[in-house]
Scaffold this active site. Structure first.
Site, PDB file in Angstrom:
ATOM      1  N   LYS A   1       0.474  -1.122  -0.263  1.00 18.23           N
ATOM      2  CA  LYS A   1      -0.205  -0.167  -0.239  1.00 18.23           C
ATOM      3  C   LYS A   1       0.794   0.909   0.314  1.00 18.23           C
ATOM      4  CE  LYS A   1      -1.905  -2.187   4.022  1.00 18.23           C
ATOM      5  NZ  LYS A   1      -1.244  -3.164   3.478  1.00 18.23           N
TER       6      LYS A   1
ATOM      7  N   LYS B   1      -5.856   2.073   2.596  1.00 21.38           N
ATOM      8  CA  LYS B   1      -6.157   1.771   1.244  1.00 21.38           C
ATOM      9  C   LYS B   1      -7.119   2.936   1.105  1.00 21.38           C
ATOM     10  CE  LYS B   1      -5.783  -3.225   3.395  1.00 21.38           C
ATOM     11  NZ  LYS B   1      -6.184  -3.941   3.717  1.00 21.38           N
TER      12      LYS B   1
HETATM   13  N1  HSE Z   1      -4.135  -6.792   7.761  1.00 19.26           N
HETATM   14  C1  HSE Z   1      -4.696  -6.294   6.361  1.00 19.26           C
HETATM   15  C2  HSE Z   1      -5.926  -7.458   6.940  1.00 19.26           C
HETATM   16  C3  HSE Z   1      -3.922  -7.471   4.985  1.00 19.26           C
HETATM   17  O1  HSE Z   1      -6.610  -8.117   7.550  1.00 19.26           O
HETATM   18  O2  HSE Z   1      -7.594  -7.350   5.659  1.00 19.26           O
HETATM   19  C4  HSE Z   1      -2.982  -6.384   4.522  1.00 19.26           C
HETATM   20  O3  HSE Z   1      -4.192  -5.200   3.823  1.00 19.26           O
END
Ligand code: HSE
Length: 362
Positions: free
Chosen positions: A128, A227
């Site tokens: 990301k 994100k």
């Molecule tokens: N750790 C993130 C999640 C996954 O649990 O969605 C990677 O982006």
């Protein structure tokens, strides 16, 4: 047949899973897609670097436990990751970046991506950091060098949310996006609903490979914040910085809150929303919301993620699927490689079209 030599940067869970997919699905990829993949370099913070331009035999590497793998002493191996040298100098077609995400600047992954694009190599990444902090500049650099920069896995792991927006929603006005974009927090909220305590639920999420190395990034909304930046910038054409995205995590939500909400038909979810405002700007925020049963995101359970696109002609279009997991995220990389493979000049897309020739391997 499109033949591609790959340099894997980072050999943790995701790139190991990609290597396993290449071993297991090689024949199928070749028969179905006309795609032949070979790994010519691997670098890893702990294992060092390994280069073999004739193709690395992946099977013995995958047989070694991740923590015990070292490339020192192997032919073409070194204890030093030599990232810049490998990325710039080893003749690979695609650099696959899957190192850890730095949530403040995106480094060193951002430099890895830049070096690769500067060297005229395609890049795919699940990281990301480079996309959230340098997406616009890196896309421009890729266009200038006539190579592809693909990052489907940076948002919803293998679930195609960016490609869905880019390829399937053309001609629609997208007013906003709303999503459950962290598998760990959604899994943990579900476990709290089931009466499991927080510490046990976190340990389960780590064991299953969903959680970040530091699970506070999952629970406190930092992961969703990045994100959401990517989604808003890519889908809504925003130019958000991290400080533009309001963030509230789950620390104020107790197991009691979760269970009380359930008894009223509500489900707590960590939701990222980016909505276009009347003045054209984009308001983006990450916060826990208690959703009523009829909400398109209310039924999304476990490590599953979903993004709802608010469109003018179709109303709400929701894409859901796994948002975490090693193999699921490795599939995102494979889907990026397939996208690079399909972007041939004959397709009419001449912006990104570096396809190696079959004679490349001699
Ligand atoms: N750790 C993130 C999640 C996954 O649990 O969605 C990677 O982006």
């Amino acid at each position: 047949m499109g033949r591609y030599d790959l340099a894997l940067i980072g050999f943790g869970g995701v790139n190991r899973a990609l290597a396993a997919l290449i071993c297991e699905r090689g024949k199928r990829l070749s028969a179905e897609l006309g795609l032949a993949l070979r790994v010519v370099a691997i670098t890893d913070l702990r294992a060092g670097s390994l280069v073999d331009t004739e193709g690395i035999d992946l099977t013995p590497l995958l047989a070694v436990e991740p923590g015990e793998l070292t490339f020192a002493g192997m032919t073409g191996g070194s204890a030093d990751p030599r990232n810049e040298w490998v990325i710039r100098e080893v003749p690979a077609d695609i650099v696959v970046e899957a190192t850890f995400t730095d949530p403040t600047e995106g480094e060193p992954a951002l430099s890895h991506v830049r070096w690769a694009l500067e060297s005229g190599k395609h890049v795919c990444t699940t990281n990301k950091g480079p996309v959230a902090f340098g997406g616009r500049a890196l896309r421009q650099l890729a266009a200038e060098r006539d190579v592809s920069f693909e990052f489907e896995g940076a948002v919803l792991s293998g679930t195609p949310v960016l490609r869905t927006a880019q390829r399937m929603l053309g001609g629609l006005e997208i007013a906003g996006v709303q999503g459950i974009m962290n598998g760990t927090s959604n899994y943990i909220l579900g476990r709290l609903e089931a009466g499991i305590d927080l510490a046990t639920a976190i340990a389960e999420a780590q064991e299953l490979g969903y959680a970040e190395a530091d699970p506070t990034a999952d629970l406190e909304g930092h992961d969703v914040q990045l994100k959401l930046m990517i989604l808003a910038n890519e889908v809504l054409g925003a130019d958000l910085r991290r400080e533009d995205v309001f963030r509230e995590g789950l620390s104020n939500i107790t197991q009691q809150d979760v269970q009380n909400a359930m008894s009223k038909g509500l489900r707590w979810k960590l939701v990222g929303s980016a909505m276009r405002q009347a003045d054209g700007s984009v308001d983006a925020r990450v916060a826990p919301l208690a959703l009523p049963a009829h909400h398109p995101l209310a039924g999304i359970s476990g490590p599953v993620n979903a993004v709802a696109f608010h469109t003018d002609l179709l109303g709400v279009v929701t894409v859901s699927g796994p948002g975490a997991g090693r193999t699921e995220t490795a599939y995102a990389l494979l889907s990026d490689i397939i996208a690079i493979h399909r972007r041939r000049p004959a397709d009419g897309n001449t912006a990104l079209r570096r396809v190696p020739q079959e004679t490349h391997h001699g």
